[in-house]
Write an enzyme that holds these catalytic residues in place. Structure first.
Site, PDB file in Angstrom:
ATOM      1  N   SER A 286       0.863  -1.184   0.000  1.00 12.67           N
ATOM      2  CA  SER A 286       0.000   0.000   0.000  1.00 12.67           C
ATOM      3  C   SER A 286       0.893   1.226   0.000  1.00 12.67           C
ATOM      4  CB  SER A 286      -0.858   0.028   1.266  1.00 12.67           C
ATOM      5  OG  SER A 286      -0.072   0.421   2.376  1.00 12.67           O
ATOM      6  N   ASP A 287       0.325   2.394  -0.231  1.00 10.32           N
ATOM      7  CA  ASP A 287       1.104   3.599   0.021  1.00 10.32           C
ATOM      8  C   ASP A 287       0.977   3.910   1.510  1.00 10.32           C
ATOM      9  OD1 ASP A 287       2.694   5.833  -0.197  1.00 10.32           O
ATOM     10  OD2 ASP A 287       1.684   6.623  -1.950  1.00 10.32           O
ATOM     11  N   TRP A 288       1.687   4.899   1.924  1.00  7.53           N
ATOM     12  CA  TRP A 288       1.799   5.258   3.344  1.00  7.53           C
ATOM     13  C   TRP A 288       0.410   5.464   3.971  1.00  7.53           C
ATOM     14  CZ3 TRP A 288       6.362   6.945   6.197  1.00  7.53           C
ATOM     15  CH2 TRP A 288       6.073   7.550   7.413  1.00  7.53           C
ATOM     16  N   GLY A 289      -0.001   4.521   4.764  1.00  2.63           N
ATOM     17  CA  GLY A 289      -1.270   4.675   5.476  1.00  2.63           C
ATOM     18  C   GLY A 289      -2.515   4.503   4.625  1.00  2.63           C
ATOM     19  N   SER A 290      -2.348   4.105   3.355  1.00  2.00           N
ATOM     20  CA  SER A 290      -3.527   4.145   2.474  1.00  2.00           C
ATOM     21  C   SER A 290      -4.541   3.042   2.776  1.00  2.00           C
ATOM     22  CB  SER A 290      -3.119   4.128   0.993  1.00  2.00           C
ATOM     23  OG  SER A 290      -2.595   2.888   0.613  1.00  2.00           O
TER      24      SER A 290
END
Ligand code: NOJ
Length: 745
Positions: A286-290
Site C-alpha cells: 500500500s502507500d503510506w497509510g492508504s
C-alpha cells in the site's frame, strides 16, 4: 602494484556489473522452500510478514509512531522496514530479526527516486533526455549505491502519467505520454533490478502508484480520478503493464480512488488484472497509510473493515498504517478473511526474500559500503550524472546567443538559484548531500575560467522581493536563473498558480531593458511553469529542472556548447493555468480549434495552443526531418510495418536529434487521439551529415481499448507522422487490410 591490479580488477568487475544487466530477471524456483517455511509459521508470524514500518527518524508521510516495533521485529511480526539510511541502522534492525523464532530477514525499502548518494536529474528531467539507455544507466548506478547501503528495495519508478501541471508529483514520472512512459518504466526497472536480484548491486523496483494517481481531479494531490474505463486502460495502465513485462518485483497502490474505488481497495486492479491477467508474481504494497484511509474515503465503516477490504482486494503489504497489525489476525480468526489470502501474500513476500538472497546472507549487501568512499567509483557515477544533466536540459529559445562565444568575457550571473545547492537535489534526495553539489555559479566559473563572472543576487529566494541592480553596461551577457524551489514540486505540492513569480519575471524584463545585452534565462523547476511575461525579454531560455549533484557542470556544458542541447519536453508547457490539463494527444473534436474563430474548441480569452508543445526542444544546430517513407501502401495484420525517416544536420554543430514517430488511426469504432507517439530514435549527426533511421511497427502498436473491454486493432487507414516535436511533423499513410483482431495487451 598488487593493490593496483586488485583495483583495476575491481573496476573492470564493477563496470561489468554496471552494464551487464538487461532483460527480465532470471528466477530460481523457491516454491518448496517457501511452502515449508509457511507451514512452520503461526498466523501472527504470517501477518507479520505483511507489515511494514517506517523508521521513526525519517518519516515521509503523516507521523504514526510505533514504539513497539523493536519488540515486534524480535518476535518475527514485521516483514519490512523503510526509511533506514545508514548501514549501521540496517544491521541493527536485521540483528533484531535474526533473534526471531524463524529468523526471517527483514527487507529494507527506501525512496531512491533519482539517485542514492549521487543524485541524478529529477525523473521528469531525465525523461526529457529521451535517452533510454542513459535512463537505465542512472537507475543502475542508483541501485548499485543503494544496495551498498544495505537497502534492498526502492519505491521507484513512479510510472503515473501526468497530464496536469498543477499536480506536483509529475516531477517523479516520465511526463504525459503513455507510450514513452512505458518505455521509461521498462528502462528504469531493468536498471534497478538487473537480471538477478541476488546480485549484490541490484535492488528491487516498485512501480507506483497503481493506478491513475496522476489523474487527480483538478491536479489536486490525493483527489479522485474520475476517468473512463477506456482512459484508465489506454492511458494510465500501460506503463504498469510494461513494468510487469519488464519483471518488476513490486507495485505500490495509490492514495487516490478511481471511479469510486480507492486504489488500495481495488480488487480488479490488484488481483484480477495485475495478478491474474498480467501474471504478476511479486507483491503489492500500500502507500503510506492508504489502507487506513480506505475508511476515510467512505468505503468500509472503520479501520477493521478497511483492512478486510484491502486484503481481499489483494494488497499484500501494509505500509505504515498499522491496520494489518491491529486487525488482520482477528479478521482471519473470525472467518471474515480467508487464510489462503494471507498465505498467498506471504508466499509472494517470502519468494522475493529468497530471490534476493536474504536467507543465505541477511547482511550480504553491507560489505560493499566501502565502495562509496572510493573516489574513482564515485567520480564515474558523477560523470554519468553530469552527462545526464546536460541531456535533460531543454533549449526552448535561442536568438543565436548560445553557445557562449569566445568574445564573451564579462558575464553577470543573476539570481540566488545560481548559488543554490540543496534545491539542485530536487524533492527526493535519499542520502544526497548538498555539500557535494556543484552549483551553477561554480560550474560556470570552472568552465570558462578566462571570463569574469559577477554574481548578483537580483531577488530574495525566500520572498521574491527584488534587490537593487548595479549598472549592467560592462557585461557582455546576462545569465539569470528563475523558477520555483525544489520543494515546490513533489508529493502534496499541487498548485493553483504555476506562473513563475511575477517579480522574477519582472527582473528578466528589467535586465533586458536596462542592459540591452543578451539575456539567457535558466528556468528551474519540477513541472511545466508559465513565464509568458518574461519570454519576450529573454534571448535564450533553457529548462533545467533539478539536475542533481552535478547540476552546475551540466548547465555549464550546455551554455558553453561542450554539450549541444538535445533534450525534448516530455510534458506540454501551458500558456495559462486555465488550459490545464493540457497534453498533446487529446481526442479529436467536431470543432477543432483554429485561430480567430468563435464556434471552435478553445477559449475566448486565450489560444488553445500551448506555450511549448510535447516533444519540443531546440539544438544549437538545425535538423531537418523528411517525410516518413513506407515500403508499401497496404499491410496485412501481423505484418511488420517498416518506416524509414531521413534526418539531416543543416547547421554548423554536431548534435543529437530525437526523431519522433506519431500515429493516427483515421477512422475507428471509438474516437482516438489526433496523434499518439509510437516510436523514438536518437541519432547523432555531424554538420551536413544525414542518416536514415528506421522504425518497425507491429499490429499491436496500432491497437486501442475497445467497447468490448479488450485491446483491438481495426483495419483501415492510418497516418504516420515524423518530426522533431509534436507540432512539427510530416505525414504519410497506409492501409491495414483484413478483419480486426483482439490482442492480449
Ligand atoms: C508516500 C508516497 O506517495 C510514496 O510514493 C512513497 O514511496 C511513500 N510515501 C514512502 O515514502
Amino acid at each position: 602494484m598488487r593493490k593496483y591490479i586488485v583495483y583495476i580488477l575491481l573496476l573492470i568487475n564493477y563496470s561489468i556489473l554496471l552494464n551487464d544487466l538487461s532483460a527480465q530477471p532470471i528466477k530460481k524456483d523457491y516454491s518448496r522452500k517457501v511452502d515449508s517455511l509457511l507451514q512452520q509459521m503461526t498466523l501472527e508470524e504470517k501477518v507479520g510478514q505483511m507489515i511494514q514500518y517506517s523508521n521513526d527518524k525519517l518519516q515521509t508521510g503523516p507521523t504514526i509512531k510505533n514504539q513497539n516495533h523493536v519488540e515486534e521485529i524480535k518476535k518475527g511480526m514485521v516483514g519490512s522496514m523503510f526509511n533506514i539510511i545508514t548501514v549501521e541502522r540496517a544491521r541493527q534492525y536485521q540483528d533484531l530479526a535474526m533473534q526471531s523464532r524463524l529468523k526471517i530477514p527483514l527487507i529494507f525499502g527506501l525512496d531512491v527516486v533519482h539517485g542514492m548518494r549521487t543524485i541524478f536529474p529529477i525523473p521528469l528531467g531525465e525523461a526529457a533526455s529521451f535517452d533510454l539507455k542513459m535512463i537505465k544507466k542512472t537507475a543502475r548506478i542508483a541501485a548499485s549505491e543503494t544496495s551498498a547501503y544495505g537497502i534492498h528495495w526502492t519505491f521507484a519508478p513512479m510510472v503515473d502519467i501526468a497530464r496536469d501541471a498543477r499536480w506536483g508529483r509529475g516531477m517523479e514520472g516520465a511526463g504525459e505520454d503513455t507510450w514513452y512512459g512505458s518505455q521509461v518504466a521498462k528502462a528504469r526497472i531493468e536498471g534497478f533490478q538487473g537480471t538477478d536480484y541476488s546480485r549484490q548491486n541490484t535492488v528491487l523496483a516498485c512501480a507506483k502508484h497503481l493506478a491513475a494517481y496522476g489523474a487527480a481531479l483538478a491536479g489536486k494531490d490525493y483527489a479522485e480520478a474520475d476517468i473512463s474505463d477506456a482512459t484508465l486502460h489506454q492511458v494510465y495502465l500501460p506503463p504498469f503493464h510494461s513494468a510487469v513485462k519488464a519483471g518488476v518485483a513490486t507495485l505500490m497502490t495509490g492514495f487516490n480512488e478511481i471511479n469510486g474505488i480507492p486504489a488500495t481497495a481495488h480488487k480488479y486492479l490488484q488481483s484480477e488484472l495485475l495478478k491474474e491477467k498480467w501474471g504478476f508474481k511479486g507483491f503489492t504494497v500500500s502507500d503510506w497509510g492508504s489502507i487506513g484511509e480506505i475508511a476515510r474515503h467512505g468505503m468500509g465503516k472503520d479501520n477493521k473493515d478497511a483492512t478486510r477490504i484491502a486484503v481481499i482486494a489483494g494488497c499484500d503489504m501494509d505500509m505504515h498504517s498499522m491496520s494489518y497489525k491491529r486487525n488482520l489476525v482477528d479478521l482471519v480468526n473470525e472467518g471474515q478473511v480467508d487464510v489462503n489470502l494471507i498465505d498467498n501474500a506471504v508466499r509472494r513476500i517470502l519468494t522475493l526474500k529468497y530471490e534476493l538472497g536474504l536467507f543465505d546472507d541477511p547482511y550480504c549487501y553491507n560489505n560493499r559500503y566501502q565502495e562509496l568512499s572510493d573516489k574513482k567509483i564515485i567520480n564515474e557515477h558523477r560523470k554519468s550524472a553530469r552527462l545526464m544533466g546536460s541531456k535533460s536540459i531543454v533549449l526552448l529559445k535561442n536568438n543565436q546567443v548560445l553557445p557562449i562565444q569566445p568574445h564573451i568575457s564579462n558575464i553577470a550571473l543573476i539570481g540566488p538559484l545560481n548559488k543554490a545547492s540543496k534545491d539542485m537535489l530536487g524533492n527526493w534526495k535519499a542520502v544526497g548531500d548538498e555539500k557535494e553539489v556543484v552549483t551553477v555559479d561554480e560550474g560556470l566559473r570552472n568552465a570558462i575560467p578566462h571570463a569574469q563572472i559577477s554574481y548578483i543576487e537580483g531577488y530574495d529566494l525566500e520572498n521574491n522581493e527584488l534587490k537593487p541592480l548595479p549598472a549592467l553596461d560592462r557585461f557582455d551577457m546576462i545569465i539569470v536563473a528563475v523558477g520555483e524551489r525544489a520543494m515546490e514540486s513533489g508529493e502534496a505540492r499541487s498548485k493553483v498558480d504555476i506562473n513563475i513569480h511575477r517579480n522574477q519575471q519582472l527582473l528578466v524584463k528589467q535586465l533586458k531593458e536596462k542592459s540591452n545585452k543578451p539575456v539567457v534565462a535558466l528556468i528551474m523547476g519540477g513541472r511545466p511553469l508559465i513565464f509568458s511575461d518574461m519570454e519576450p525579454y529573454a534571448d535564450a531560455i533553457l529548462m533545467t529542472w533539478w539536475l542533481g549533484s552535478e547540476a552546475g557542470n551540466s548547465v555549464a556544458d550546455i551554455l558553453t556548447g561542450k554539450y549541444n542541447p538535445s533534450g525534448k519536453l516530455p510534458v506540454t508547457f501551458p500558456k495559462q493555468v486555465g488550459q490545464c490539463p493540457i497534453y498533446y494527444n487529446q481526442k479529436r473534436t467536431g470543432r477543432p480549434w483554429v485561430p480567430n474563430n468563435l464556434y471552435v474548441s478553445g477559449y475566448c480569452d486565450e489560444t488553445a495552443l500551448p506555450a511549448y508543445p510535447f516533444g519540443f526542444g531546440l539544438s544549437y544546430t538545425q535538423f531537418e526531418i523528411d517525410t516518413p517513407v513506407l515500403e508499401k501502401e497496404k499491410y496485412f495484420f501481423n505484418e511488420p510495418i517498416k518506416v524509414k525517416v531521413k534526418v539531416r544536420n543543416n547547421g554548423k554543430y554536431k548534435g543529437i536529434e530525437t526523431v519522433q514517430l506519431y500515429l493516427q488511426d483515421v477512422v475507428s469504432s471509438i474516437t482516438r487521439p489526433l496523434i499518439e507517439l509510437c516510436g523514438i530514435r536518437q541519432v547523432e549527426l555531424a554538420p551536413k551529415e544525414e542518416k536514415i533511421v528506421e522504425f518497425i511497427l507491429f499490429t499491436e502498436d496500432l491497437s486501442f481499448y475497445s467497447h468490448e473491454k479488450v485491446f483491438i486493432t481495426e483495419p483501415g487507414e492510418f497516418k504516420l507522422f515524423a518530426g522533431n516535436s509534436s507540432d512539427n511533423l510530416r505525414a504519410t499513410s497506409f492501409e491495414l487490410l483484413e478483419t480486426r483482431i483482439s490482442s492480449n495487451k
